[in-house]
Design a protein around this motif. Structure first.
Motif, short mmCIF file in Angstrom:
data_model
loop_
_atom_site.label_atom_id
_atom_site.label_comp_id
_atom_site.label_asym_id
_atom_site.label_seq_id
_atom_site.Cartn_x
_atom_site.Cartn_y
_atom_site.Cartn_z
N CYS A 1 0.83 -1.21 0.00
CA CYS A 1 0.00 0.00 0.00
C CYS A 1 0.86 1.26 0.00
N GLU A 2 1.93 1.26 0.77
CA GLU A 2 2.81 2.44 0.81
C GLU A 2 3.51 2.63 -0.53
N ARG A 3 3.96 1.52 -1.13
CA ARG A 3 4.63 1.64 -2.43
C ARG A 3 3.65 2.12 -3.50
N THR A 4 2.41 1.67 -3.44
CA THR A 4 1.39 2.14 -4.38
C THR A 4 1.13 3.62 -4.21
N THR A 5 1.08 4.06 -2.96
CA THR A 5 0.88 5.50 -2.69
C THR A 5 2.03 6.32 -3.25
N VAL A 6 3.25 5.82 -3.09
CA VAL A 6 4.43 6.51 -3.63
C VAL A 6 4.31 6.67 -5.14
N LEU A 7 3.94 5.57 -5.82
CA LEU A 7 3.84 5.59 -7.28
C LEU A 7 2.72 6.52 -7.74
N LEU A 8 1.58 6.49 -7.05
CA LEU A 8 0.46 7.35 -7.43
C LEU A 8 0.79 8.82 -7.21
N GLU A 9 1.42 9.13 -6.08
CA GLU A 9 1.77 10.53 -5.80
C GLU A 9 2.81 11.04 -6.79
N GLU A 10 3.73 10.18 -7.18
CA GLU A 10 4.72 10.58 -8.19
C GLU A 10 4.04 10.88 -9.51
N GLN A 11 3.06 10.04 -9.87
CA GLN A 11 2.32 10.28 -11.11
C GLN A 11 1.50 11.55 -11.03
N MET A 12 0.93 11.82 -9.86
CA MET A 12 0.14 13.03 -9.69
C MET A 12 1.00 14.28 -9.80
N ARG A 13 2.22 14.21 -9.27
CA ARG A 13 3.11 15.37 -9.36
C ARG A 13 3.47 15.69 -10.81
N ASP A 14 3.53 14.66 -11.64
CA ASP A 14 3.89 14.87 -13.04
C ASP A 14 2.69 15.15 -13.93
N ALA A 15 1.49 15.17 -13.35
CA ALA A 15 0.28 15.37 -14.15
C ALA A 15 0.22 16.80 -14.68
N GLY A 16 -0.12 16.92 -15.96
CA GLY A 16 -0.32 18.24 -16.56
C GLY A 16 -1.75 18.70 -16.37
N SER A 17 -2.08 19.84 -16.95
CA SER A 17 -3.40 20.43 -16.77
C SER A 17 -4.49 19.56 -17.37
N VAL A 18 -4.22 18.93 -18.53
CA VAL A 18 -5.22 18.08 -19.17
C VAL A 18 -5.53 16.87 -18.29
N MET A 19 -4.48 16.24 -17.74
CA MET A 19 -4.71 15.08 -16.87
C MET A 19 -5.47 15.49 -15.61
N ASN A 20 -5.15 16.64 -15.05
CA ASN A 20 -5.86 17.09 -13.86
C ASN A 20 -7.35 17.32 -14.17
N GLU A 21 -7.66 17.81 -15.36
CA GLU A 21 -9.05 17.98 -15.75
C GLU A 21 -9.75 16.63 -15.85
N ARG A 22 -9.04 15.65 -16.40
CA ARG A 22 -9.63 14.31 -16.49
C ARG A 22 -9.85 13.72 -15.09
N ILE A 23 -8.89 13.94 -14.20
CA ILE A 23 -9.03 13.42 -12.84
C ILE A 23 -10.24 14.04 -12.15
N ASP A 24 -10.46 15.33 -12.35
CA ASP A 24 -11.59 16.02 -11.71
C ASP A 24 -12.92 15.40 -12.10
#
Length: 584
Positions: A411-434
């Motif tokens: 679970c901690e390793r998954t959180t690390v990977l997801l947070e790393e991906q979120m930090r690299d997300a651009g504006s288009v990806m953030n709109e999709r996430i919303d």
């Protein structure tokens, strides 16, 4: 004849003359030591140590504190539970300027659990003293962390990902950090924190003292030291060895019918970048290959049943680092040479004692560090003891990780990977996430919905298993290591590029349809300007005009894809510095 490099020296024999291990760079081995005593502490810390029941320093504390107090960078190889937390917390407290309301010491750790443990030790050492501190780790709300940072924490303990989040948000300033500690450096690499660690480093001052503590010293950790430390001294507390412990031998006692799942537990905890797994029989190779493949691992096998073309295909994948784990019999593995092999697993204890040494010798070659891990049933313990006695191997028995501990690590390793991906997300990806945030909130309200979310997380995690963790030895672009003077932080530059790319897509949606669907004819009553404003009507002229406009549009988009050339840099105190010990 046995390969002498494959056999580890008896730890009870006299220590050999130390030599700098391959890949260790310019570390200086400690020769003459001045040991530390609690009597050397100021009165208030002597009282705190006595209150905690510490009668005398543990070995790592007695040997490391004098070196740290000199101000030089230091690498310490010491096993978990050896007292190393006190070895770096005490000198951090002694070097603290309590009148300076800024973070002066940053301690990076791999897991939430370890961060809490180190912070609890700091609380005990500073009880009744005016030392401010903050604990930062991911997967929880920011509220308490923001409050501690606003209170001008002087010592910050946290995981690299959450520390980087605060740096990027501007809620934490590392411009006054004098001391950096990388605790359990091997575990941080295993957790996938290396990209975040590199980014954190850009925010740190060039002039600082850096210390690295690690239970093992693989090549990746040594390469990490070259990025963070400057001419470090090296202190090893691995038995009587003064240099790096090159090959460690470990074994787990497992149930015969549960060997496959036991191996998965170990793989989940260790997360090696690559490994070679030996079995005694071809049938075991085939079974284990299918089992690990079904479990989602990037694995292949070599046995005597494979055709020459299939064997060459597997060998090609190995050479291209496209396979993380290879399962093999001893005969089929002859001639295989995997560079910088992290771990050799012995799924079965070999029937021939000398085979154990040949298997273990696949790692820790040419002075590099490696590990040999053996799965042992109750019937195998006697043959393993014979191997230990014959070749004077120091075997370390380890407890099989509990399922709860494995789940927590995953679970901690998954959180690390997801947070790393979120930090690299651009504006288009953030709109999709919303778009999916309301659905996620709705699913989290009931058991069936939570199962669906868990399904998505499991799929994400197992897809990540096909990619080894990023390690310092990989080639990296100079831009990712160091920002050029006067340029904005890299995240800001990426955000600008995302913005320009989005604008280009919007224009492409409006003006690029003719490239996908063919040119539209201009209305008969409407003239299209061509060649400096001259008018022409008709489909051919309209198509020519469209072609000219498309050419200009493509030229503009090529310029945008190269990135903005005139970013205005922000050189405030929170901007990343160009610091990097050991950069070219």
């Amino acid at each position: 004849m046995l390969d002498p490099e494959a056999v580890e020296a008896n730890p009870e024999s006299p220590a050999q003359t130390p030599s700098s291990p391959e890949g260790q760079g310019d570390e200086t081995l400690v020769e003459e030591e001045v040991l530390f005593s609690f009597d050397d502490l100021p009165e208030r810390y002597r009282q705190r140590v006595a209150a905690l029941g510490w009668q005398k320093p543990m070995e790592v504390q007695a040997r490391a504190l004098p070196l740290i107090r000199t101000g030089s960078d230091l690498i310490v190889q010491s096993k978990t539970g050896s007292g190393k937390t006190g070895a770096f917390l005490l000198p951090l407290l002694l070097g603290l300027d309590e009148s300076l309301a800024e973070c002066q010491a940053l301690v990076l750790v791999p897991t939430r659990e370890l961060a809490i443990q180190v912070h609890a030790e700091l609380l005990r050492l500073t009880e009744g003293l005016s030392v401010r501190h903050a604990l930062l780790y991911g997967g929880v709300a920011y509220g308490k962390q923001l409050k501690d940072l606003e209170n001008k924490a002087q010592i910050v303990i946290g995981t690299p990902g959450r520390v980087l989040d605060h740096l990027d948000r501007g809620t934490f300033s590392a411009g006054h950090v004098r001391h950096l500690v990388l605790d359990e450096a091997d575990e941080m690499l295993s957790m996938g924190f290396y990209p975040a660690m590199r980014k954190v480093r850009r925010w740190l001052p060039v002039k600082r003292q850096s210390m690295m503590f690690s239970a093992t010293m693989p090549r990746a950790v040594l390469n990490l030291s070259k990025e963070f430390l400057h001419h470090p001294q090296f202190l090893s507390l691995s038995g009587d060895n003064v240099g790096v412990e090159t090959l460690s031998h470990e074994y787990y006692v497992v149930e015969p019918m549960d060997k496959d799942r036991s191996l998965v537990r170990i793989l989940e905890m260790e997360n090696p970048s690559n490994a070679l797994i030996f079995c005694n029989r071809k049938s075991e190779v085939e079974y284990l290959f299918q089992f690990l493949q079904n479990a989602g691992y990037d694995v292949d096998r070599i046995s005597g049943d494979l055709s020459q073309s299939a064997r060459e295909k597997v060998m090609g994948l190995i050479r291209q680092h496209k396979v993380r784990f290879l399962i093999a019999t001893d005969v089929a593995a002859r001639g295989i040479d995997i560079q910088d092999l992290d771990i050799v697993f012995q799924y079965d204890v070999p029937q021939d004692l000398e085979i154990y040494v040949h298997r273990a010798g696949r790692t820790a070659r040419a002075g590099k560090s490696g590990r040999c891990i053996t799965l042992v049933t109750y019937r195998d313990e006697l043959p393993l003891r014979e191997i230990q006695g014959k070749f004077r191997i120091a075997l370390q028995r380890k407890d099989l990780p509990e399922l709860e501990a494995v789940s927590q690590r995953v679970c901690e390793r998954t959180t690390v990977l997801l947070e790393e991906q979120m930090r690299d997300a651009g504006s288009v990806m953030n709109e999709r996430i919303d778009r999916f945030t309301p659905l996620a909130e709705e699913l989290a309200q009931n058991d069936e919905g939570r199962r669906l979310l868990a399904l998505l997380l499991d799929d994400f995690y197992h897809r990540s298993l096909h990619l080894p963790p990023k390690l310092p030895e990989e080639k990296i672009r100079f831009e990712e290591i160091q920002d050029a003077p006067g340029r904005a932080p890299r995240k800001d530059r990426e955000r600008d590029r995302d913005r320009d790319r989005d604008r280009g897509r919007d224009r492409g949606d409006r003006g690029g349809r003719d490239r996908r669907e063919g040119p539209e004819e201009a209305p008969a009553a409407q003239a299209t300007p061509v060649d400096g404003g001259q008018s022409a009507a008709g489909g051919d002229s309209a198509a020519a005009a469209k072609g000219a406009e498309d050419k200009k549009h493509r030229a503009r988009n090529r310029g945008r894809r190269r990135g903005p050339g005139g970013d205005k840099g922000g050189a405030g105190e929170n901007a990343p510095s160009e610091s990097s010990h050991g950069e070219a």
